[in-house]
Write a protein that holds these residues in place. Structure first.
Motif, PDB file in Angstrom:
ATOM      1  N   UNK A   1       0.825  -1.209   0.000  1.00 22.73           N
ATOM      2  CA  UNK A   1       0.000   0.000   0.000  1.00 22.73           C
ATOM      3  C   UNK A   1       0.863   1.265   0.000  1.00 22.73           C
ATOM      4  N   UNK A   2       1.825   1.346   0.902  1.00 22.73           N
ATOM      5  CA  UNK A   2       2.665   2.539   1.016  1.00 22.73           C
ATOM      6  C   UNK A   2       3.469   2.777  -0.256  1.00 22.73           C
ATOM      7  N   UNK A   3       3.962   1.700  -0.847  1.00 23.20           N
ATOM      8  CA  UNK A   3       4.737   1.818  -2.077  1.00 23.20           C
ATOM      9  C   UNK A   3       3.907   2.436  -3.184  1.00 23.20           C
ATOM     10  N   UNK A   4       2.667   2.024  -3.244  1.00 15.81           N
ATOM     11  CA  UNK A   4       1.798   2.553  -4.296  1.00 15.81           C
ATOM     12  C   UNK A   4       1.477   4.021  -4.064  1.00 15.81           C
ATOM     13  N   UNK A   5       1.302   4.413  -2.812  1.00 19.88           N
ATOM     14  CA  UNK A   5       1.041   5.826  -2.509  1.00 19.88           C
ATOM     15  C   UNK A   5       2.201   6.708  -2.982  1.00 19.88           C
ATOM     16  N   UNK A   6       3.407   6.272  -2.696  1.00 20.96           N
ATOM     17  CA  UNK A   6       4.588   7.031  -3.101  1.00 20.96           C
ATOM     18  C   UNK A   6       4.732   7.030  -4.615  1.00 20.96           C
TER      19      UNK A   6
ATOM     20  N   UNK B   1       2.517   9.464  -6.290  1.00 25.44           N
ATOM     21  CA  UNK B   1       2.654  10.853  -5.834  1.00 25.44           C
ATOM     22  C   UNK B   1       1.391  11.328  -5.118  1.00 25.44           C
ATOM     23  N   UNK B   2       0.823  10.460  -4.307  1.00 26.79           N
ATOM     24  CA  UNK B   2      -0.346  10.807  -3.510  1.00 26.79           C
ATOM     25  C   UNK B   2       0.120  11.266  -2.134  1.00 26.79           C
ATOM     26  N   UNK B   3      -0.134  12.520  -1.822  1.00 28.11           N
ATOM     27  CA  UNK B   3       0.325  13.084  -0.565  1.00 28.11           C
ATOM     28  C   UNK B   3      -0.856  13.386   0.358  1.00 28.11           C
ATOM     29  N   UNK B   4      -1.661  14.381   0.013  1.00 26.21           N
ATOM     30  CA  UNK B   4      -2.842  14.703   0.816  1.00 26.21           C
ATOM     31  C   UNK B   4      -3.834  13.541   0.784  1.00 26.21           C
ATOM     32  N   UNK B   5      -4.057  12.989  -0.391  1.00 25.20           N
ATOM     33  CA  UNK B   5      -5.029  11.887  -0.526  1.00 25.20           C
ATOM     34  C   UNK B   5      -4.575  10.625   0.188  1.00 25.20           C
ATOM     35  N   UNK B   6      -3.286  10.516   0.489  1.00 30.76           N
ATOM     36  CA  UNK B   6      -2.771   9.309   1.131  1.00 30.76           C
ATOM     37  C   UNK B   6      -3.468   9.034   2.455  1.00 30.76           C
TER      38      UNK B   6
ATOM     39  N   UNK C   1      -8.154   0.844  -4.765  1.00 25.41           N
ATOM     40  CA  UNK C   1      -6.805   1.392  -4.875  1.00 25.41           C
ATOM     41  C   UNK C   1      -5.783   0.312  -4.538  1.00 25.41           C
ATOM     42  N   UNK C   2      -6.055  -0.445  -3.499  1.00 28.33           N
ATOM     43  CA  UNK C   2      -5.111  -1.458  -3.046  1.00 28.33           C
ATOM     44  C   UNK C   2      -4.865  -2.527  -4.109  1.00 28.33           C
ATOM     45  N   UNK C   3      -5.898  -2.796  -4.904  1.00 30.61           N
ATOM     46  CA  UNK C   3      -5.734  -3.806  -5.961  1.00 30.61           C
ATOM     47  C   UNK C   3      -5.329  -3.192  -7.297  1.00 30.61           C
ATOM     48  N   UNK C   4      -4.958  -1.898  -7.267  1.00 31.34           N
ATOM     49  CA  UNK C   4      -4.465  -1.197  -8.466  1.00 31.34           C
ATOM     50  C   UNK C   4      -5.519  -1.055  -9.558  1.00 31.34           C
ATOM     51  N   UNK C   5      -6.776  -1.007  -9.185  1.00 31.03           N
ATOM     52  CA  UNK C   5      -7.822  -0.797 -10.189  1.00 31.03           C
ATOM     53  C   UNK C   5      -8.093   0.684 -10.394  1.00 31.03           C
ATOM     54  N   UNK C   6      -7.686   1.503  -9.439  1.00 28.00           N
ATOM     55  CA  UNK C   6      -7.587   2.951  -9.655  1.00 28.00           C
ATOM     56  C   UNK C   6      -6.169   3.342  -9.257  1.00 28.00           C
ATOM     57  N   UNK C   7      -5.600   4.266  -9.988  1.00 33.61           N
ATOM     58  CA  UNK C   7      -4.196   4.660  -9.900  1.00 33.61           C
ATOM     59  C   UNK C   7      -3.314   3.513 -10.424  1.00 33.61           C
ATOM     60  N   UNK C   8      -2.028   3.782 -10.458  1.00 29.08           N
ATOM     61  CA  UNK C   8      -1.132   2.908 -11.201  1.00 29.08           C
ATOM     62  C   UNK C   8      -0.383   1.934 -10.296  1.00 29.08           C
ATOM     63  N   UNK C   9      -0.086   0.781 -10.857  1.00 29.99           N
ATOM     64  CA  UNK C   9       0.657  -0.244 -10.141  1.00 29.99           C
ATOM     65  C   UNK C   9       2.153   0.066 -10.216  1.00 29.99           C
ATOM     66  N   UNK C  10       2.835   0.069  -9.076  1.00 24.67           N
ATOM     67  CA  UNK C  10       4.292   0.329  -9.111  1.00 24.67           C
ATOM     68  C   UNK C  10       5.010  -0.673  -9.993  1.00 24.67           C
TER      69      UNK C  10
END
Length: 321
Positions: free
Chosen positions: A204-209, A212-217, A307-316
């Protein structure tokens, strides 16, 4: 409301406006001006008489408002001009002599969906102003309503208009009836651009970084604490529900990426943060029953789950040497 919260609220308001047509938009306008202008009066249609071409007015200053909110304003320009001219004649014939000040200023409230009004609309208003000796005859577009909300309204009234902002501290228990309502809303969004789903669950944390999700994290983390409730919900329903909701949310995400968001160093919102809040707004029903705070929280949880399953935002991307 700090600058960061205000930017999030602006995204929520814009999303609300884009989905508001006809009476829904008129109600939105009268709510805003009802809070902003002490002398503003809403006109309730009276049977076959209607509202006598008056959607709201300020009698002490002689300001009168008429609302126009077609589904596609770009295709209805001739109708807008016809309504503008015809409605003003009806407005003047009934209202001009009721209050001492008369009609001094006329405003054509247009849901332009942030696309602007055509030159012919401004031309028609200029001609109307000259013909009827008005002090003003102007367009009120969506950007003007936004300015009124954030420059003139008290904070509590802003929340009444745009809804409650997502909260990272008070997601305690998820109500299944609320989740059902959210899922039904998301399912109503027909996916057009969604790509094939991914079932992997990266850190989860890796994907946030990586995204580039900061406030939304913090919002995603808060929602993730209840994602087991989403999983339980889907276990009680057919597999179609999970995949269909995933497709709809992914479609909302792809659409949000096309909106041209850019990072704002002053508020601290990255472009990706703003994409998150745009998806959050798209996935939240404009109206819902029960606790008004519970539904946005349920949407937060739902977004965290996908988000956790990478269905929204990108997979590292794992780079190996």
């Amino acid at each position: 409301m700090n600058l960061q919260e205000k930017m999030i609220a602006r995204i929520l308001f814009k999303n609300k406006v884009l989905s508001a047509d006809a009476q829904v938009f008129e109600n939105l306008f009268t709510s805003i001006f009802g809070y902003a202008r002490p002398d503003f009066r809403q006109v309730k249609p009276q049977g076959n008489l209607g509202d006598r071409k008056n959607d709201g007015f300020e009698p002490a200053s002689g300001r009168y408002y008429q609302v126009y909110a077609p589904e596609n304003v770009q295709e209805k320009e001739s109708s807008a001009i016809k309504k503008l001219e015809g409605d003003f004649d009806g407005l003047k014939s009934f209202w001009a002599g009721i209050y001492p000040v008369g009609i001094k200023e006329y405003f054509f409230v247009l849901n332009d969906k942030y696309k602007g009004a055509y030159p012919t609309t401004y031309q028609a208003l200029a001609e109307l102003q000259k013909k009827h000796c008005l002090d003003k005859a102007e367009v009120i577009a969506c950007k003007h309503l936004e300015d009124v909300i954030f420059d003139e309204l008290q904070e509590e009234h802003v929340y009444t208009i745009v809804g409650f902002l997502p909260d990272t501290t008070t997601i305690v228990k998820l109500d299944y009836s609320v989740l059902t309502e959210v899922v039904a809303h998301v399912l109503a969004n027909t996916p057009n651009n969604a790509v094939q789903g991914k079932l992997v669950t990266p850190e989860f944390e890796t994907k946030l970084v990586f995204n580039d999700l900061k406030v939304a994290a913090s919002f995603l983390k808060a929602g993730s604490y209840q994602d087991n409730a989403v999983e339980s919900f889907f276990k009680l329903n057919a597999n179609f529900a999970r995949h269909a909701v995933r497709q709809s949310l992914n479609d909302m995400y792809i659409n949000a990426k096309t909106q041209g968001f850019v990072s704002d160093p002053i508020s601290g919102l990255t472009a990706q943060d703003q994409i998150y809040f745009d998806v959050l707004a798209s996935a939240t029903p404009n109206s819902f029953s029960g606790d008004k705070r519970a539904t946005p929280k349920a949407v937060q949880v739902l977004l965290s789950y996908f988000f956790e399953s990478c269905d929204i935002f990108e997979e590292p991307i794992n780079v190996t040497s």
